[in-house]
Design a protein around this motif. Structure first.
Motif, PDB file in Angstrom:
ATOM      1  N   ALA A 110     -16.208 -35.415  12.775  1.00 51.33           N
ATOM      2  CA  ALA A 110     -17.302 -34.629  13.355  1.00 51.33           C
ATOM      3  C   ALA A 110     -17.907 -33.695  12.305  1.00 51.33           C
ATOM      4  CB  ALA A 110     -16.798 -33.827  14.559  1.00 51.33           C
ATOM      5  N   ILE A 111     -17.065 -33.049  11.514  1.00 52.92           N
ATOM      6  CA  ILE A 111     -17.558 -32.170  10.456  1.00 52.92           C
ATOM      7  C   ILE A 111     -18.355 -32.977   9.445  1.00 52.92           C
ATOM      8  CG2 ILE A 111     -16.875 -30.708   8.504  1.00 52.92           C
ATOM      9  CD1 ILE A 111     -14.412 -29.877  10.228  1.00 52.92           C
ATOM     10  N   SER A 112     -17.789 -34.087   9.010  1.00 52.92           N
ATOM     11  CA  SER A 112     -18.457 -34.930   8.022  1.00 52.92           C
ATOM     12  C   SER A 112     -19.791 -35.459   8.558  1.00 52.92           C
ATOM     13  CB  SER A 112     -17.546 -36.094   7.629  1.00 52.92           C
ATOM     14  OG  SER A 112     -18.080 -36.793   6.543  1.00 52.92           O
ATOM     15  N   THR A 145     -12.720 -30.731 -10.172  1.00 51.50           N
ATOM     16  CA  THR A 145     -12.850 -31.612  -9.007  1.00 51.50           C
ATOM     17  C   THR A 145     -14.256 -32.193  -8.921  1.00 51.50           C
ATOM     18  OG1 THR A 145     -11.182 -30.348  -7.792  1.00 51.50           O
ATOM     19  CG2 THR A 145     -12.651 -31.730  -6.479  1.00 51.50           C
ATOM     20  N   LEU A 146     -15.266 -31.343  -9.106  1.00 53.11           N
ATOM     21  CA  LEU A 146     -16.660 -31.803  -9.019  1.00 53.11           C
ATOM     22  C   LEU A 146     -16.995 -32.787 -10.138  1.00 53.11           C
ATOM     23  CD1 LEU A 146     -18.318 -28.396  -8.072  1.00 53.11           C
ATOM     24  CD2 LEU A 146     -18.027 -30.393  -6.571  1.00 53.11           C
ATOM     25  N   LYS A 147     -16.418 -32.572 -11.307  1.00 56.10           N
ATOM     26  CA  LYS A 147     -16.646 -33.489 -12.428  1.00 56.10           C
ATOM     27  C   LYS A 147     -15.962 -34.825 -12.161  1.00 56.10           C
ATOM     28  CE  LYS A 147     -16.530 -33.859 -17.431  1.00 56.10           C
ATOM     29  NZ  LYS A 147     -16.202 -33.215 -18.696  1.00 56.10           N
ATOM     30  N   GLU A 148     -14.713 -34.788 -11.706  1.00 52.48           N
ATOM     31  CA  GLU A 148     -13.992 -36.025 -11.377  1.00 52.48           C
ATOM     32  C   GLU A 148     -14.684 -36.792 -10.255  1.00 52.48           C
ATOM     33  OE1 GLU A 148     -10.031 -34.621 -10.579  1.00 52.48           O
ATOM     34  OE2 GLU A 148      -9.505 -34.542 -12.710  1.00 52.48           O
ATOM     35  N   GLY A 149     -15.365 -36.072  -9.373  1.00 51.14           N
ATOM     36  CA  GLY A 149     -16.096 -36.698  -8.275  1.00 51.14           C
ATOM     37  C   GLY A 149     -17.453 -37.249  -8.683  1.00 51.14           C
ATOM     38  N   PHE A 182     -14.317 -25.679   0.048  1.00 50.69           N
ATOM     39  CA  PHE A 182     -15.656 -26.191   0.347  1.00 50.69           C
ATOM     40  C   PHE A 182     -16.699 -25.112   0.111  1.00 50.69           C
ATOM     41  CE2 PHE A 182     -19.146 -26.827   3.441  1.00 50.69           C
ATOM     42  CZ  PHE A 182     -19.711 -27.946   2.849  1.00 50.69           C
ATOM     43  N   SER A 183     -16.418 -23.901   0.537  1.00 51.70           N
ATOM     44  CA  SER A 183     -17.360 -22.794   0.333  1.00 51.70           C
ATOM     45  C   SER A 183     -17.608 -22.553  -1.148  1.00 51.70           C
ATOM     46  CB  SER A 183     -16.839 -21.513   0.983  1.00 51.70           C
ATOM     47  OG  SER A 183     -16.719 -21.685   2.369  1.00 51.70           O
ATOM     48  N   ILE A 184     -16.550 -22.573  -1.939  1.00 48.35           N
ATOM     49  CA  ILE A 184     -16.696 -22.373  -3.383  1.00 48.35           C
ATOM     50  C   ILE A 184     -17.485 -23.524  -4.005  1.00 48.35           C
ATOM     51  CG2 ILE A 184     -15.429 -22.291  -5.588  1.00 48.35           C
ATOM     52  CD1 ILE A 184     -13.202 -20.770  -4.045  1.00 48.35           C
ATOM     53  N   ALA A 185     -17.120 -24.747  -3.656  1.00 48.66           N
ATOM     54  CA  ALA A 185     -17.807 -25.917  -4.210  1.00 48.66           C
ATOM     55  C   ALA A 185     -19.284 -25.939  -3.821  1.00 48.66           C
ATOM     56  CB  ALA A 185     -17.115 -27.200  -3.754  1.00 48.66           C
ATOM     57  N   LEU A 186     -19.585 -25.608  -2.575  1.00 50.79           N
ATOM     58  CA  LEU A 186     -20.975 -25.598  -2.135  1.00 50.79           C
ATOM     59  C   LEU A 186     -21.761 -24.490  -2.832  1.00 50.79           C
ATOM     60  CD1 LEU A 186     -23.200 -26.828  -0.459  1.00 50.79           C
ATOM     61  CD2 LEU A 186     -22.410 -25.460   1.485  1.00 50.79           C
ATOM     62  N   SER A 199     -21.912 -33.641   3.089  1.00 50.05           N
ATOM     63  CA  SER A 199     -20.687 -34.368   3.444  1.00 50.05           C
ATOM     64  C   SER A 199     -20.005 -34.946   2.206  1.00 50.05           C
ATOM     65  CB  SER A 199     -20.981 -35.478   4.453  1.00 50.05           C
ATOM     66  OG  SER A 199     -21.904 -36.404   3.921  1.00 50.05           O
ATOM     67  N   ASP A 200     -20.784 -35.315   1.188  1.00 46.97           N
ATOM     68  CA  ASP A 200     -20.192 -35.817  -0.057  1.00 46.97           C
ATOM     69  C   ASP A 200     -19.319 -34.740  -0.701  1.00 46.97           C
ATOM     70  OD1 ASP A 200     -21.675 -38.187   0.233  1.00 46.97           O
ATOM     71  OD2 ASP A 200     -23.312 -37.439  -1.022  1.00 46.97           O
ATOM     72  N   ILE A 201     -19.839 -33.526  -0.716  1.00 53.02           N
ATOM     73  CA  ILE A 201     -19.100 -32.394  -1.301  1.00 53.02           C
ATOM     74  C   ILE A 201     -17.863 -32.097  -0.458  1.00 53.02           C
ATOM     75  CG2 ILE A 201     -19.224 -29.948  -1.944  1.00 53.02           C
ATOM     76  CD1 ILE A 201     -22.332 -30.422  -2.212  1.00 53.02           C
ATOM     77  N   PHE A 202     -18.042 -32.040   0.849  1.00 55.08           N
ATOM     78  CA  PHE A 202     -16.935 -31.765   1.763  1.00 55.08           C
ATOM     79  C   PHE A 202     -15.813 -32.782   1.595  1.00 55.08           C
ATOM     80  CE2 PHE A 202     -15.026 -32.799   5.934  1.00 55.08           C
ATOM     81  CZ  PHE A 202     -14.356 -31.613   6.185  1.00 55.08           C
ATOM     82  N   ASN A 203     -16.161 -34.058   1.613  1.00 51.35           N
ATOM     83  CA  ASN A 203     -15.144 -35.108   1.533  1.00 51.35           C
ATOM     84  C   ASN A 203     -14.434 -35.116   0.183  1.00 51.35           C
ATOM     85  OD1 ASN A 203     -15.326 -36.188   4.184  1.00 51.35           O
ATOM     86  ND2 ASN A 203     -17.254 -37.146   3.619  1.00 51.35           N
ATOM     87  N   LEU A 204     -15.151 -34.798  -0.884  1.00 47.22           N
ATOM     88  CA  LEU A 204     -14.517 -34.711  -2.192  1.00 47.22           C
ATOM     89  C   LEU A 204     -13.494 -33.580  -2.216  1.00 47.22           C
ATOM     90  CD1 LEU A 204     -14.339 -35.520  -5.225  1.00 47.22           C
ATOM     91  CD2 LEU A 204     -16.056 -33.744  -5.620  1.00 47.22           C
ATOM     92  N   VAL A 205     -13.916 -32.415  -1.773  1.00 47.30           N
ATOM     93  CA  VAL A 205     -13.042 -31.238  -1.812  1.00 47.30           C
ATOM     94  C   VAL A 205     -11.869 -31.406  -0.842  1.00 47.30           C
ATOM     95  CG1 VAL A 205     -12.943 -28.767  -1.303  1.00 47.30           C
ATOM     96  CG2 VAL A 205     -14.862 -29.689  -2.594  1.00 47.30           C
ATOM     97  N   LYS A 206     -12.139 -31.962   0.316  1.00 49.52           N
ATOM     98  CA  LYS A 206     -11.091 -32.153   1.330  1.00 49.52           C
ATOM     99  C   LYS A 206     -10.047 -33.147   0.853  1.00 49.52           C
ATOM    100  CE  LYS A 206     -11.745 -34.726   5.066  1.00 49.52           C
ATOM    101  NZ  LYS A 206     -10.621 -35.652   4.954  1.00 49.52           N
TER     102      LYS A 206
END
Length: 136
Positions: A119-121, A46-50, A6-10, A75-82
């Motif tokens: 809760a995180i989302s 992952t980001l492209k597929e999302g 998540f940190s990398i993606a963000l 949350s969109d980024i978090f849920n994709l990566v998670k």
């Protein structure tokens, strides 16, 4: 490891939102993260597929956002990566089914872990990528 992914993606998405009009090569992104470009490329897939980014090959190629940062929630980024996993994990071993705790622990942990993920989302749902980017 959701916490580092998540940190990398963000980080990647923040860079792309700052340079919204530009095509950023993975080496530039990797330089900002100070990590190997191969790790960046994994997250870019992952980001492209999302559906968050598009890519272009060639000398002036790279990646850029497909949507405005104001339309992307953290949350969109978090849920994709998670993905389908939970942030926390159960033990890999199988607990003793004869034990009062062992026979129920995984069901109870699943409920707790789902609550934590929600809760995180929900918290990340309160902020757009645009708002996050504006902190820099």
């Amino acid at each position: 490891m959701v916490k580092t992914r998540f940190s990398i993606a963000l980080h990647i998405m923040t860079l792309l939102s700052i340079y919204y009009e530009d095509w950023l090569p993975s080496t530039t992104i990797a330089g900002s993260l100070n990590i190997n470009p191969v790790l960046v490329r994994k997250e870019l897939v992952t980001l492209k597929e999302g559906g968050f980014i598009e890519s272009k090959e060639g000398k002036n190629g790279g990646v850029r956002l497909l949507k405005a940062p104001s339309k992307i929630l953290l949350s969109d980024i978090f849920n994709l990566v998670k993905g389908p996993d939970t942030v926390l994990s159960k033990l890999k071993n199988t607990p003793n089914p004869s034990c009062r705790v062992g026979k129920q622990i995984n069901d109870k942990l699943t409920a707790v872990m789902s609550t934590i993920d929600n809760a995180i989302s929900n918290e990340l749902n309160k902020q757009t990528l645009e708002e996050f980017k504006n902190r820099f």
